[in-house]
Design a protein around this motif. Structure first.
Motif, PDB file in Angstrom:
ATOM      1  N   PHE A 143       0.864  -1.184   0.000  1.00  0.00           N
ATOM      2  CA  PHE A 143       0.000   0.000   0.000  1.00  0.00           C
ATOM      3  C   PHE A 143       0.892   1.222   0.000  1.00  0.00           C
ATOM      4  CE2 PHE A 143      -2.719   3.161   2.153  1.00  0.00           C
ATOM      5  CZ  PHE A 143      -3.848   3.068   1.355  1.00  0.00           C
ATOM      6  N   ASP A 144       0.757   2.067  -1.025  1.00  0.00           N
ATOM      7  CA  ASP A 144       1.668   3.208  -1.174  1.00  0.00           C
ATOM      8  C   ASP A 144       1.218   4.468  -0.425  1.00  0.00           C
ATOM      9  OD1 ASP A 144      -0.342   4.376  -2.734  1.00  0.00           O
ATOM     10  OD2 ASP A 144       0.742   4.149  -4.621  1.00  0.00           O
ATOM     11  N   GLY A 145       0.217   4.335   0.432  1.00  0.00           N
ATOM     12  CA  GLY A 145      -0.297   5.468   1.181  1.00  0.00           C
ATOM     13  C   GLY A 145      -1.593   6.001   0.614  1.00  0.00           C
ATOM     14  N   GLU A 146      -1.845   5.667  -0.659  1.00  0.00           N
ATOM     15  CA  GLU A 146      -3.082   6.089  -1.311  1.00  0.00           C
ATOM     16  C   GLU A 146      -3.861   4.916  -1.898  1.00  0.00           C
ATOM     17  OE1 GLU A 146      -2.544   9.237  -4.119  1.00  0.00           O
ATOM     18  OE2 GLU A 146      -1.259  10.379  -2.757  1.00  0.00           O
ATOM     19  N   GLN A 147      -3.123   3.920  -2.399  1.00  0.00           N
ATOM     20  CA  GLN A 147      -3.787   2.781  -3.032  1.00  0.00           C
ATOM     21  C   GLN A 147      -2.906   1.540  -2.955  1.00  0.00           C
ATOM     22  OE1 GLN A 147      -4.435   3.953  -7.074  1.00  0.00           O
ATOM     23  NE2 GLN A 147      -2.269   4.002  -7.588  1.00  0.00           N
ATOM     24  N   TYR A 148      -3.520   0.395  -3.186  1.00  0.00           N
ATOM     25  CA  TYR A 148      -2.782  -0.854  -3.267  1.00  0.00           C
ATOM     26  C   TYR A 148      -2.067  -0.923  -4.612  1.00  0.00           C
ATOM     27  CZ  TYR A 148      -5.315  -2.385   0.854  1.00  0.00           C
ATOM     28  OH  TYR A 148      -5.810  -2.489   2.125  1.00  0.00           O
ATOM     29  N   THR A 149      -0.848  -1.451  -4.621  1.00  0.00           N
ATOM     30  CA  THR A 149      -0.057  -1.518  -5.855  1.00  0.00           C
ATOM     31  C   THR A 149      -0.351  -2.768  -6.672  1.00  0.00           C
ATOM     32  OG1 THR A 149       1.774  -2.739  -4.852  1.00  0.00           O
ATOM     33  CG2 THR A 149       1.827  -0.307  -4.692  1.00  0.00           C
ATOM     34  N   GLY A 150      -0.952  -3.769  -6.055  1.00  0.00           N
ATOM     35  CA  GLY A 150      -1.215  -5.038  -6.729  1.00  0.00           C
ATOM     36  C   GLY A 150      -0.257  -6.136  -6.309  1.00  0.00           C
ATOM     37  N   ARG A 151       0.851  -5.747  -5.674  1.00  0.00           N
ATOM     38  CA  ARG A 151       1.790  -6.777  -5.212  1.00  0.00           C
ATOM     39  C   ARG A 151       1.349  -7.294  -3.844  1.00  0.00           C
ATOM     40  NH1 ARG A 151       7.978  -5.610  -5.996  1.00  0.00           N
ATOM     41  NH2 ARG A 151       7.637  -4.228  -4.228  1.00  0.00           N
ATOM     42  N   GLU A 152       1.457  -8.607  -3.679  1.00  0.00           N
ATOM     43  CA  GLU A 152       1.058  -9.250  -2.431  1.00  0.00           C
ATOM     44  C   GLU A 152       2.064 -10.332  -2.050  1.00  0.00           C
ATOM     45  OE1 GLU A 152      -3.766  -8.961  -3.062  1.00  0.00           O
ATOM     46  OE2 GLU A 152      -2.775 -10.888  -3.344  1.00  0.00           O
ATOM     47  N   VAL A 153       2.132 -10.594  -0.765  1.00  0.00           N
ATOM     48  CA  VAL A 153       2.954 -11.684  -0.241  1.00  0.00           C
ATOM     49  C   VAL A 153       2.095 -12.469   0.748  1.00  0.00           C
ATOM     50  CG1 VAL A 153       4.911 -12.244   1.253  1.00  0.00           C
ATOM     51  CG2 VAL A 153       5.167 -10.500  -0.490  1.00  0.00           C
ATOM     52  N   MET A 154       2.075 -13.785   0.580  1.00  0.00           N
ATOM     53  CA  MET A 154       1.405 -14.664   1.532  1.00  0.00           C
ATOM     54  C   MET A 154       2.500 -15.383   2.310  1.00  0.00           C
ATOM     55  SD  MET A 154      -1.472 -15.940   2.710  1.00  0.00           S
ATOM     56  CE  MET A 154      -2.741 -15.723   1.486  1.00  0.00           C
ATOM     57  N   ALA A 155       2.325 -15.465   3.633  1.00  0.00           N
ATOM     58  CA  ALA A 155       3.330 -16.141   4.455  1.00  0.00           C
ATOM     59  C   ALA A 155       2.658 -16.786   5.658  1.00  0.00           C
ATOM     60  CB  ALA A 155       4.390 -15.146   4.919  1.00  0.00           C
ATOM     61  N   ASP A 156       3.276 -17.846   6.139  1.00  0.00           N
ATOM     62  CA  ASP A 156       2.822 -18.504   7.361  1.00  0.00           C
ATOM     63  C   ASP A 156       3.418 -17.798   8.567  1.00  0.00           C
ATOM     64  OD1 ASP A 156       1.535 -20.480   5.852  1.00  0.00           O
ATOM     65  OD2 ASP A 156       3.263 -21.823   5.927  1.00  0.00           O
ATOM     66  N   ILE A 157       2.671 -17.742   9.651  1.00  0.00           N
ATOM     67  CA  ILE A 157       3.203 -17.260  10.928  1.00  0.00           C
ATOM     68  C   ILE A 157       3.802 -18.470  11.638  1.00  0.00           C
ATOM     69  CG2 ILE A 157       2.667 -16.240  13.166  1.00  0.00           C
ATOM     70  CD1 ILE A 157       0.326 -14.788  11.823  1.00  0.00           C
TER      71      ILE A 157
END
Length: 88
Positions: free
Chosen positions: A44-58
């Motif tokens: 999130f660039d402060g105004e909108q989502y960029t489209g990049r995502e990361v999924m990770a396990d805790i």
């Protein structure tokens, strides 16, 4: 039962997770995080989502260490099995 937590992540921090240099997140401990849950970090660039995502396990959660500077209402999430993705 494991849950998925969707979280905003600013570009500088996101980039380090994306490249797997950073394998942790410091977060407000307000979502009931548990080991075995997953996080979906959305850049999130402060105004909108960029489209990049990361999924990770805790993998592990550090809580309750004010003597080391970690505020009582924050936690450190150890991340593993990081998967990168881009949404259009």
């Amino acid at each position: 039962m494991a849950r998925e937590h969707e979280l905003k992540c600013l570009p500088g921090f996101f980039r380090e997770v994306w490249t797997e240099k950073k394998k942790f997140e410091i977060r407000k401990d307000d979502r009931g995080y548990r080991s075995g849950d997953r996080v979906l970090l959305r850049e999130f660039d402060g105004e909108q989502y960029t489209g990049r995502e990361v999924m990770a396990d805790i993998l592990y959660i550090l809580r309750g260490c004010p003597e080391y500077g970690l505020a009582e209402d924050y936690c450190i999430l150890s991340l593993g099995n990081i998967v990168r993705g881009i949404k259009a």
